[in-house]
Design an enzyme around this catalytic site. Structure first.
Site, PDB file in Angstrom:
ATOM      1  CE1 TYR A 191      -3.735   2.371   0.139  1.00 56.31           C
ATOM      2  CE2 TYR A 191      -2.687   3.304   2.083  1.00 56.31           C
ATOM      3  CZ  TYR A 191      -3.646   3.374   1.090  1.00 56.31           C
ATOM      4  OH  TYR A 191      -4.516   4.443   1.043  1.00 56.31           O
ATOM      5  CG  ASP A 194       5.510   3.649   1.449  1.00 61.57           C
ATOM      6  OD1 ASP A 194       5.666   4.428   2.410  1.00 61.57           O
ATOM      7  OD2 ASP A 194       4.416   3.488   0.868  1.00 61.57           O
ATOM      8  CE  LYS A 220      -0.293   5.762   7.968  1.00 62.25           C
ATOM      9  NZ  LYS A 220      -0.157   4.798   6.905  1.00 62.25           N
TER      10      LYS A 220
HETATM   11  C1  LIG Z   1      -0.541   5.137   5.363  1.00 62.96           C
HETATM   12  C2  LIG Z   1       0.373   4.747   4.267  1.00 62.96           C
HETATM   13  C3  LIG Z   1       0.473   5.494   3.084  1.00 62.96           C
HETATM   14  C4  LIG Z   1      -0.459   6.629   2.768  1.00 62.96           C
HETATM   15  O1  LIG Z   1      -0.302   7.701   3.629  1.00 62.96           O
HETATM   16  P1  LIG Z   1      -1.495   8.798   3.741  1.00 62.96           P
HETATM   17  O2  LIG Z   1      -0.961   9.802   4.702  1.00 62.96           O
HETATM   18  O3  LIG Z   1      -2.698   8.046   4.240  1.00 62.96           O
HETATM   19  O4  LIG Z   1      -1.703   9.339   2.385  1.00 62.96           O
HETATM   20  C5  LIG Z   1       1.436   5.137   2.159  1.00 62.96           C
HETATM   21  N1  LIG Z   1       2.254   4.104   2.382  1.00 62.96           N
HETATM   22  C6  LIG Z   1       2.186   3.351   3.495  1.00 62.96           C
HETATM   23  C7  LIG Z   1       3.139   2.216   3.696  1.00 62.96           C
HETATM   24  C8  LIG Z   1       1.234   3.642   4.471  1.00 62.96           C
HETATM   25  O5  LIG Z   1       1.135   2.876   5.555  1.00 62.96           O
END
Ligand SMILES: *Cc1c(COP(=O)(O)O)cnc(C)c1O
Length: 445
Positions: A143, A235, A264
């Site tokens: 994701y 990521d 985050k």
């Molecule tokens: C939460 C998340 C995202 C997206 O971040 P948002 O602030 O919700 O746009 C992208 N990559 C990973 C691994 C995530 O956990």
């Protein structure tokens, strides 16, 4: 337990907010979401006044929990009293970037943005601009937010967008491979190596059940990208400053990507994202290079203050010791309960992440990793422990959603909103929260 106010609010919300929510996963709980009134330490109180031990923790950003320590609270209040934002640079952005660059192995320079989605979108554009190539490789069930280039499903032979509204051309340029499968990604590089701009990968699948890498997988991705002249992008939006402490997951796993995306935790509970990496690559962004990137709210002073103070607080206090210690207690306790009561299930997680996956096979718990599945090839359950997103998705998802989660909620324990998302330990959680949670799992499993 009375949920009337949540039900009424959801009813009202359905008229004016699509599906009653502002982010899809929030509508997953059956029959309607719990509306929150306020947070308190490791707990939340809902709109009806019910109190829960909260393992959602804002979906990951709240490393410290709901009660911010005095210095963090004070920094946020000071910033807001001096005007919310300026659209001009501040010292805070420099300090925050210095902190991240000092602690994260791959990062020399940063660009702050406003969400994880924005970070991965910009990182993919940067990789394409820097390499002059279009194709990217991602993991099935990985994701990276709500962005066109990664919302793809299928495999390297047949694939398409996983959402309506995305031209098929995007998916043509994005090649999904199964996580932890060295052969699959090697074949993709044999076929497309010269056209691949980057591999974009989470250090561990954190949005599909928590799946850790098998030994050597990330090293293989590092070698393949190096040999092909492609970039390796990690990521770390979820793992950054959570897994591996201040050095992030890349210091834990000992692999250095070219670029890293953050989000985050680095915003201390306010909207944030960032791209970090080597200077020669980062300077392909405007205004130095020609890969356009901009944002009105980027480097927002309140966010920068909250994020920097949170990280400094974590550096100077026993934050990681506390959250990782409670994480271990949860995983060890859950492993015992699962061995007794549901031997087909799998305990997963690391550091301050934990989860019980409702897998359908793997009866032998004897010899299982006591601290949650670590992909140890010598473990008796190695083959039963999920290796990729498809393995996770084959679990008893409906039972988790409709039977198990509601029962935990009734018992005062708020778990992730669907079976696939991580659960997070925060500094505000206590031993008592852990004991209560284990007791509730014991009753509900
Ligand atoms: C939460 C998340 C995202 C997206 O971040 P948002 O602030 O919700 O746009 C992208 N990559 C990973 C691994 C995530 O956990």
């Amino acid at each position: 337990m009375n949920h009337e106010t949540s039900r009424d609010l959801y009813d009202r919300a359905l008229d004016v907010l699509v599906g009653g929510v502002n982010s899809s996963v929030r509508a997953a709980p059956q029959p309607y979401p719990t509306f929150v009134r306020k947070g308190d330490g490791g707990h939340v109180v809902d709109a009806d006044g019910n109190r829960y031990v909260d393992w959602v923790m804002g979906l990951g950003p709240l490393l410290l929990g709901h009660d911010l320590p005095e210095p963090v609270q004070a920094a946020i209040q000071r910033r807001t009293s001096e005007g919310p934002m300026y659209g001009m640079p501040t010292e805070l952005e420099v300090e925050h970037a210095e902190f991240v660059a000092r602690h994260v192995p791959s990062v020399e320079m940063l660009r702050f943005v406003n969400s994880g989605t924005e970070a991965t979108t910009s990182a993919v554009r940067l990789a394409r601009g820097y390499t002059g190539r279009d194709k990217i490789v991602v993991m099935q069930s990985g994701y990276h937010g709500a962005q066109e280039s990664t919302l793809v499903e299928g495999d390297r032979e047949e694939r398409g967008p996983s959402s309506a509204g995305i031209p098929a051309e995007f998916a043509e340029h994005t090649i999904p491979v199964p996580f932890n499968d060295e052969d699959a990604v090697t074949e993709v590089f044999e076929e497309h190596g010269d056209d691949i701009a980057c591999v974009l990968v989470e250090p561990l699948l954190a949005n599909k059940g928590i799946v850790e890498p098998v030994d050597g997988y990330h090293e293989t991705l590092r070698d393949l990208t190096d040999d092909a002249g492609a970039l390796l992008i990690w990521d770390e939006v979820i793992t950054g400053f959570r897994v591996g402490g201040l050095g992030c997951a890349q210091s834990k796993y000992g692999v250095t990507p070219d670029l890293t995306t953050f989000g985050k935790i680095i915003g201390g509970g306010f909207p944030v994202g960032a791209i970090g990496g080597r200077t020669d690559i980062m300077e392909a962004f405007t205004p130095v290079g020609d890969v356009f990137q901009a944002g009105t709210f980027s480097g927002h002073p309140v966010t920068m203050a909250a994020g920097l103070e949170t990280l400094q607080y974590a550096a100077e206090n026993d934050v990681y010791e506390h959250v990782n210690g409670l994480g271990r207690k949860l995983r060890e306790g859950l492993s015992e309960i699962v061995a007794d009561q549901a031997p087909e299930y799998t305990v997963v997680g690391t550091d301050s992440l934990f989860k019980v996956l409702f897998t359908r096979r793997g009866d032998a718990q004897s010899g299982a990793c006591a601290d949650g599945c670590e992909q140890d090839p010598d473990c008796d359950r190695f083959d039963a422990c999920p290796k990729n997103g498809a393995d996770v998705a084959r679990g008893a998802v409906e039972r988790w959603n409709r039977v198990f989660r509601p029962q935990m909620l009734d018992d005062g324990i708020l778990l992730s909103q669907n079976q696939f998302e991580s659960q997070f330990v925060a500094y505000g959680h206590t031993e008592e929260d852990v004991e209560r949670t284990l007791e509730a799992y014991r009753n509900a499993l």
